[in-house]
Design an enzyme around this catalytic site. Structure first.
Site, PDB file in Angstrom:
ATOM      1  N   CYS A 224      20.373  -0.459  41.551  1.00  0.00           N
ATOM      2  CA  CYS A 224      21.475  -0.052  40.669  1.00  0.00           C
ATOM      3  C   CYS A 224      22.216   1.190  41.148  1.00  0.00           C
ATOM      4  O   CYS A 224      23.172   1.635  40.501  1.00  0.00           O
ATOM      5  CB  CYS A 224      20.945   0.148  39.257  1.00  0.00           C
ATOM      6  SG  CYS A 224      20.097  -1.313  38.625  1.00  0.00           S
ATOM      7  N   HIS A 365      24.389   7.644  34.046  1.00  0.00           N
ATOM      8  CA  HIS A 365      23.869   6.331  34.425  1.00  0.00           C
ATOM      9  C   HIS A 365      23.402   5.575  33.185  1.00  0.00           C
ATOM     10  O   HIS A 365      23.476   4.336  33.155  1.00  0.00           O
ATOM     11  CB  HIS A 365      22.707   6.486  35.403  1.00  0.00           C
ATOM     12  CG  HIS A 365      22.044   5.197  35.777  1.00  0.00           C
ATOM     13  ND1 HIS A 365      22.665   4.225  36.529  1.00  0.00           N
ATOM     14  CD2 HIS A 365      20.810   4.693  35.479  1.00  0.00           C
ATOM     15  CE1 HIS A 365      21.855   3.194  36.703  1.00  0.00           C
ATOM     16  NE2 HIS A 365      20.723   3.449  36.068  1.00  0.00           N
ATOM     17  N   GLU A 376      17.327  11.084  31.835  1.00  0.00           N
ATOM     18  CA  GLU A 376      18.577  11.581  32.410  1.00  0.00           C
ATOM     19  C   GLU A 376      19.141  12.731  31.579  1.00  0.00           C
ATOM     20  O   GLU A 376      19.632  13.729  32.132  1.00  0.00           O
ATOM     21  CB  GLU A 376      19.604  10.462  32.508  1.00  0.00           C
ATOM     22  CG  GLU A 376      20.907  10.892  33.186  1.00  0.00           C
ATOM     23  CD  GLU A 376      21.912   9.783  33.344  1.00  0.00           C
ATOM     24  OE1 GLU A 376      22.926   9.982  34.048  1.00  0.00           O
ATOM     25  OE2 GLU A 376      21.702   8.695  32.760  1.00  0.00           O
ATOM     26  N   LYS A 399      28.452   2.250  29.855  1.00  0.00           N
ATOM     27  CA  LYS A 399      27.726   0.980  29.821  1.00  0.00           C
ATOM     28  C   LYS A 399      27.671   0.379  28.423  1.00  0.00           C
ATOM     29  O   LYS A 399      27.331  -0.797  28.269  1.00  0.00           O
ATOM     30  CB  LYS A 399      26.315   1.162  30.380  1.00  0.00           C
ATOM     31  CG  LYS A 399      26.275   1.361  31.899  1.00  0.00           C
ATOM     32  CD  LYS A 399      24.844   1.368  32.404  1.00  0.00           C
ATOM     33  CE  LYS A 399      24.777   1.474  33.921  1.00  0.00           C
ATOM     34  NZ  LYS A 399      25.104   2.818  34.421  1.00  0.00           N
ATOM     35  N   HIS A 404      25.263  -3.353  31.992  1.00  0.00           N
ATOM     36  CA  HIS A 404      24.800  -2.789  33.268  1.00  0.00           C
ATOM     37  C   HIS A 404      25.146  -3.754  34.399  1.00  0.00           C
ATOM     38  O   HIS A 404      24.602  -4.852  34.475  1.00  0.00           O
ATOM     39  CB  HIS A 404      23.297  -2.551  33.199  1.00  0.00           C
ATOM     40  CG  HIS A 404      22.749  -1.789  34.360  1.00  0.00           C
ATOM     41  ND1 HIS A 404      23.550  -1.229  35.342  1.00  0.00           N
ATOM     42  CD2 HIS A 404      21.467  -1.469  34.707  1.00  0.00           C
ATOM     43  CE1 HIS A 404      22.786  -0.625  36.227  1.00  0.00           C
ATOM     44  NE2 HIS A 404      21.526  -0.752  35.866  1.00  0.00           N
ATOM     45  N   PHE A 464      15.876   1.094  40.784  1.00  0.00           N
ATOM     46  CA  PHE A 464      14.463   0.800  40.984  1.00  0.00           C
ATOM     47  C   PHE A 464      14.031   1.306  42.355  1.00  0.00           C
ATOM     48  O   PHE A 464      14.814   1.336  43.308  1.00  0.00           O
ATOM     49  CB  PHE A 464      14.219  -0.711  40.901  1.00  0.00           C
ATOM     50  CG  PHE A 464      14.166  -1.255  39.491  1.00  0.00           C
ATOM     51  CD1 PHE A 464      14.370  -0.449  38.390  1.00  0.00           C
ATOM     52  CD2 PHE A 464      13.904  -2.603  39.279  1.00  0.00           C
ATOM     53  CE1 PHE A 464      14.323  -0.964  37.097  1.00  0.00           C
ATOM     54  CE2 PHE A 464      13.852  -3.136  37.991  1.00  0.00           C
ATOM     55  CZ  PHE A 464      14.054  -2.312  36.898  1.00  0.00           C
TER      56      PHE A 464
END
Length: 477
Positions: A224, A365, A376, A399, A404, A464
């Protein structure tokens, strides 16, 4: 004859360069000792073109206007979304029924304004060797190049123009179809274009081939964080002289049965809002329960500053900083203290030469997962301290509107960040009804788009494997 003359000219320039930098070159071909390599000044890089395909619409204008107006690109999942061509209807419907997450952020397709016209970008003959994620990249790239006014005809200009377009997953539906052929002992029916359809770098390859760009041809695949890494890498390629212009970004089309099933098994997707899809993606909200899988593409044209000035190009922003880090912690979960995110943001700020209190807006994010959003927020609060709680630092996650977009997310959100800078509007966080307890005082994500003076923005992308990227943009000169 013309080609020979050009090569002779290049050889002459090289010999002049070599003689003027003689101290860097060994005096003897047989010498085992080499001097230091030639040094080159770090050049400034600007954004001159934007292109986008998103769940909010096809085209930058359509997507941006929908975002600012508080519209949502999430809808109910259908059997057609699963991309299970060749499977029996019973298997298709059974698969759909078994998926715990029944929401998706798909690109609207059709012939109306703001819709992706598949016939224009995925002709029947192209379907043999071009997966949908590639067609999204081609559409967004054309818009970005047209916006930048960059269509070089000269071979030397094409050699100085490169492509850096990555993807997170590629075409999983093609892999599923191939596995079906093997299980049915029909492997000889496998398409000879199977490999070219699934390779991540084929988006960059097709753009390069279509326009004849012979500069760097690059494709990041960092989950991502892919879109952000692609733009950051392209920024550095220009900065260090590998290219004058780069077409950079990310693309993804993984709203298919196997991808959705995989993320469901990882308990990453939202399942609580199947009956109200547009409420499902809710970054930073107390009732978030996972992300909504989406698709799309975001492409920027990046350009060396003097090159852009010389041709009087429109300049949206300057790419000022690019920070990267690794969590070194877990394959899918970030550290609880957010140290990896902290390092990426800190390094972007340091490279930009700015202090934390000089930042105006952060595009987070935040994907709408219980752990990731909170981590975050902790990292942002740790780095920006009083500036974060003062209310002067605008923060949001887009988002809520787009879902996403995986490998395309970082690029699409970088474009939203540049547009925030360009229009002096910080976009809202959709579906933020009850902010997470970590937020208090002035440190709260925007619930409505805010008109404000924006001179610097930062956008985060985490993936990831613990890979993190932060991009920083500032207002043009």
């Amino acid at each position: 004859m013309m080609r020979i003359q050009k090569w002779n000219s290049k050889l002459k320039h090289y010999n002049v360069f070599r003689s003027s930098n003689s101290r860097y070159f060994s005096n003897s071909r047989s010498s085992d000792v080499f001097g230091p390599p030639p040094t080159s000044p770090q050049r400034r890089v600007v954004v001159t073109g934007l292109g986008m395909v998103s769940p909010l619409g096809t085209g930058v204008k359509a997507s941006w206007e929908a975002l600012i107006e508080g519209k949502c690109g999430v809808r109910a999942l259908t059997a057609d979304d699963l991309n299970m061509e060749g499977f029996e209807n019973e298997t298709l419907l059974g698969t759909l029924e078994q998926l715990p997450s029944q929401v998706v952020a798909a690109v609207p397709r059709g012939k109306n304004v703001g819709e992706f016209d598949e016939e224009n970008w995925l002709h029947p003959k192209d379907k043999k060797y071009m997966a949908r994620f590639i067609s999204y990249a081609l559409r967004a790239s054309e818009e970005a190049l047209r916006d930048a006014g960059w269509s070089p005809e000269d071979s030397e200009q094409k050699e100085k123009t490169g492509v850096a377009i990555g993807g997170g997953i590629g075409s999983i539906s093609d892999i599923l179809e191939a596995a079906k052929l093997i299980s049915e002992q029909r492997v000889r029916r496998l398409s000879p274009f199977f490999i070219p359809r699934i390779l991540i770098n084929m988006a960059a390859g097709h753009v390069s081939i279509k326009y004849g760009f012979k500069g760097p041809n690059h494709a990041a695949a960092t989950a991502c964080a892919t879109g952000a890494h692609s733009i950051g890498d392209a920024f550095r390629m220009i900065r260090f002289g590998d290219a004058e212009v780069m077409v950079a970004g990310g693309t993804e089309s993984s709203t298919d049965a196997l991808s959705i099933a995989g993320f469901c098994r990882a308990r990453a997707l939202s399942t609580k809002y199947n009956s109200s899809p547009q409420k499902a993606s809710r970054p930073f909200d107390c009732n978030r329960d996972g992300f909504v899988i989406g698709e799309g593409a975001g492409i920027m044209v990046l350009e060396e500053l003097e090159h852009a000035k010389q041709r009087r190009a429109k300049i949206y922003a300057e790419v000022r900083g690019y920070g990267m880090s690794g969590d070194a912690h877990h394959i899918t979960q970030p550290q609880n203290d957010g140290h990896g995110a902290f390092l990426a943001m800190e390094r972007a700020l340091k490279q930009a030469g700015l202090f934390p209190d000089q930042l105006d807006y952060i595009n987070a994010h935040a994907t709408s997962t219980p752990l990731g959003d909170c981590v975050e927020a902790k990292a942002i609060k740790t780095l920006f301290t009083e500036h974060a709680t003062s209310g002067n630092l605008a923060l949001s996650s887009t988002k809520g509107a787009t879902g996403h977009l995986l490998g395309a997310a970082g690029a699409v959100e970088a474009i939203f960040s540049v547009l925030a800078l360009h229009h002096d509007i910080a976009p809202l966080t959709l579906n933020l009804e009850e902010p997470d307890p970590i937020f208090h005082d002035g440190f709260t994500p925007l619930k409505a788009s805010r008109k404000m003076s924006i001179k610097s923005v930062l956008t985060n992308s985490f993936g990831f494997g613990g890979t993190n990227a932060s991009l920083m943009f500032t207002s043009p000169l």
